[in-house]
Design a protein around this motif. Structure first.
Motif, mmCIF file in Angstrom:
data_model
loop_
_atom_site.group_PDB
_atom_site.id
_atom_site.type_symbol
_atom_site.label_atom_id
_atom_site.label_comp_id
_atom_site.label_asym_id
_atom_site.label_seq_id
_atom_site.Cartn_x
_atom_site.Cartn_y
_atom_site.Cartn_z
ATOM 1 N N GLY A 177 44.983 43.309 34.690
ATOM 2 C CA GLY A 177 43.793 42.959 35.463
ATOM 3 C C GLY A 177 43.486 41.483 35.487
ATOM 4 O O GLY A 177 42.377 41.081 35.855
ATOM 5 N N LEU A 178 44.474 40.645 35.118
ATOM 6 C CA LEU A 178 44.238 39.203 35.074
ATOM 7 C C LEU A 178 44.262 38.560 36.451
ATOM 8 O O LEU A 178 43.944 37.371 36.581
ATOM 9 N N ASP A 179 44.667 39.323 37.469
ATOM 10 C CA ASP A 179 44.707 38.778 38.820
ATOM 11 C C ASP A 179 43.360 38.881 39.523
ATOM 12 O O ASP A 179 43.194 38.377 40.632
ATOM 13 N N GLU A 180 42.391 39.520 38.870
ATOM 14 C CA GLU A 180 41.061 39.676 39.464
ATOM 15 C C GLU A 180 40.143 38.533 39.025
ATOM 16 O O GLU A 180 40.379 37.893 37.994
ATOM 17 N N PRO A 181 39.077 38.271 39.778
ATOM 18 C CA PRO A 181 38.126 37.218 39.392
ATOM 19 C C PRO A 181 37.469 37.552 38.047
ATOM 20 O O PRO A 181 37.317 38.732 37.681
ATOM 21 N N PRO A 182 37.074 36.530 37.273
ATOM 22 C CA PRO A 182 36.476 36.762 35.944
ATOM 23 C C PRO A 182 35.262 37.685 35.978
ATOM 24 O O PRO A 182 35.090 38.515 35.083
ATOM 25 N N LEU A 183 34.414 37.553 37.003
ATOM 26 C CA LEU A 183 33.214 38.386 37.066
ATOM 27 C C LEU A 183 33.571 39.864 37.207
ATOM 28 O O LEU A 183 32.972 40.726 36.549
ATOM 29 N N GLU A 184 34.557 40.159 38.028
ATOM 30 C CA GLU A 184 34.976 41.551 38.196
ATOM 31 C C GLU A 184 35.614 42.084 36.915
ATOM 32 O O GLU A 184 35.410 43.246 36.542
ATOM 33 N N ARG A 185 36.401 41.238 36.242
ATOM 34 C CA ARG A 185 37.004 41.671 34.982
ATOM 35 C C ARG A 185 35.939 41.956 33.939
ATOM 36 O O ARG A 185 36.024 42.946 33.215
ATOM 37 N N PHE A 186 34.924 41.099 33.881
ATOM 38 C CA PHE A 186 33.864 41.317 32.890
ATOM 39 C C PHE A 186 33.063 42.578 33.216
ATOM 40 O O PHE A 186 32.721 43.349 32.315
ATOM 41 N N THR A 187 32.770 42.783 34.481
ATOM 42 C CA THR A 187 32.016 43.979 34.876
ATOM 43 C C THR A 187 32.781 45.249 34.527
ATOM 44 O O THR A 187 32.211 46.211 34.000
ATOM 45 N N ALA A 188 34.093 45.253 34.814
ATOM 46 C CA ALA A 188 34.904 46.429 34.492
ATOM 47 C C ALA A 188 34.990 46.644 32.985
ATOM 48 O O ALA A 188 34.888 47.775 32.491
ATOM 49 N N TRP A 189 35.161 45.537 32.233
ATOM 50 C CA TRP A 189 35.255 45.641 30.771
ATOM 51 C C TRP A 189 33.944 46.126 30.161
ATOM 52 O O TRP A 189 33.935 47.007 29.295
ATOM 53 N N ALA A 190 32.818 45.562 30.618
ATOM 54 C CA ALA A 190 31.517 45.980 30.093
ATOM 55 C C ALA A 190 31.234 47.440 30.433
ATOM 56 O O ALA A 190 30.670 48.180 29.609
ATOM 57 N N GLY A 191 31.634 47.870 31.638
ATOM 58 C CA GLY A 191 31.434 49.274 31.993
ATOM 59 C C GLY A 191 32.242 50.204 31.114
ATOM 60 O O GLY A 191 31.767 51.284 30.717
ATOM 61 N N ASN A 192 33.461 49.803 30.772
ATOM 62 C CA ASN A 192 34.283 50.636 29.884
ATOM 63 C C ASN A 192 33.703 50.688 28.473
ATOM 64 O O ASN A 192 33.802 51.714 27.790
ATOM 65 N N ILE A 193 33.102 49.577 28.042
ATOM 66 C CA ILE A 193 32.505 49.550 26.700
ATOM 67 C C ILE A 193 31.399 50.584 26.586
ATOM 68 O O ILE A 193 31.253 51.272 25.558
ATOM 69 N N LEU A 194 30.601 50.710 27.621
ATOM 70 C CA LEU A 194 29.498 51.670 27.592
ATOM 71 C C LEU A 194 29.994 53.099 27.448
ATOM 72 O O LEU A 194 29.250 53.976 26.986
#
Length: 333
Positions: free
Chosen positions: A68-85
């Motif tokens: 997922g490193l090809d995506e913008p940082p904001l999208e990566r953070f949103t996806a990561w934070a959603g998975n954490i929940l």
């Protein structure tokens, strides 16, 4: 009714702590992600390592897309934070396992190391602090104070290398590395073998951690010894050993307990260096591996886990302080 009343009285405090924990984890999540996202080290390059010449641009792009490193940082953070929940911290790139599994396995190995060092440093530091206060101004007090200040300025890795040279290389009393004899499979090592490999790393951590407990206990004990009720007890003929045991120790225990529980974060930081020196396969060693390999999911997971452990240590320290010093219980948090 009494239990219900006490529960209602403590609800605001519990709610405040839960709010602080949530805000702490959120801040750590955002800060850690920003630091990792802006790191000058390329995660793909760190993962490929020496095989970089054999990897083409298309393969590098496929690896980046998979992570997922090809995506913008904001999208990566949103996806990561959603998975954490949902309890999903991702998959470790360096170990090829879920981050939760890596943290659980490595923390289980580090727990015995940190627990032994934490217990030893707390007990010995508290006892030596009481001795220094009781012998205030004498040679013993000066030697203990000098010892504490010297160790407080000594790097953990330097202490570990010194102990390793003395006890493992010169005297050959302790193993040079690892958590079990070389060549043994997991679960084959006996309890005695594991303790034999554990003693020197634990001693390294505890020796460095003794200093703040000793110095704070000495200061708290000196203040108690200068108080009016101790002066009255002395006028009644009570001697120093009884004064320290019956009147000083409990009052000095409160600050020592708070400091000891609050030092969990420093203990974890020291374990990173100690485990590298002794090649001990714990969470500290996994942290170093994740940093060198730019294992982003594992780095972020360890950051959150460390924040949670430090917060729990501070909370337990507050509880222990209130139990050790009864008049503090009524002070609002």
């Amino acid at each position: 009714m009494g239990l219900l009343t006490r529960t209602r009285r403590h609800l605001p405090r519990l709610a405040a702590r839960a709010l602080r924990l949530g805000s702490l984890l959120a801040a750590v999540a955002v800060g850690s992600f920003l630091l990792v996202a802006n790191s000058p080290v390329d995660p793909v390059q760190a993962y490929v390592g020496a095989d970089t010449a054999a990897i083409g641009s298309e393969q590098r792009a496929q690896i980046a897309e998979r992570w997922g490193l090809d995506e913008p940082p904001l999208e990566r953070f949103t996806a990561w934070a959603g998975n954490i929940l949902t309890g999903d911290l991702g998959t470790s790139q360096a170990f090829g396992q879920p981050v939760t599994s890596v943290i659980a396995d490595r923390f289980a190995a580090s727990l015995s190391l940190m627990a032994l060092a934490w217990l030893f440093s707390g007990v010995l530091g508290f006892a030596l602090g009481l001795v220094a206060a009781a012998m205030r101004g004498r040679v013993v007090d000066r030697l203990l104070t000098w010892f504490a200040y010297t160790l407080a300025s000594a790097p953990t890795f330097w202490v570990g290398l010194l102990l390793l040279y003395v006890f493992s290389v010169s005297l050959q009393w302790t193993p040079v590395c690892c958590a079990a004899p070389l060549g043994s499979l997991p679960g084959e090592a006996s309890l005695l073998d594991r303790l034999h490999h554990l003693v020197l790393p634990a001693l390294t951590l505890s020796v460095v951690a003794i200093s703040p407990v000793l110095l704070h206990t000495r200061q708290a004990a000196v203040e108690v010894l200068d108080s009016d009720h101790v002066a009255f007890a002395r006028s009644q003929g009570e001697r120093m050993p009884g004064l320290v045991l019956h009147r000083v120790a409990r009052n000095a225990a409160g600050p020592a307990l708070m400091l000891q529980f609050a030092s969990v974060g420093e203990l974890f930081g020291g374990s990173v260096l100690a485990e590298q020196v002794f090649t001990y396969p714990g969470l500290g060693e996994a942290t170093t591996t994740a940093a060198l390999r730019q294992d982003v999911p594992l780095l972020l997971g360890i950051a959150l886990f460390t924040a949670l452990v430090v917060f729990a240590g501070n909370a337990l320290g507050d509880v222990a302080h209130r139990l050790a010093v009864p008049h503090v219980r009524e002070v609002p948090a």
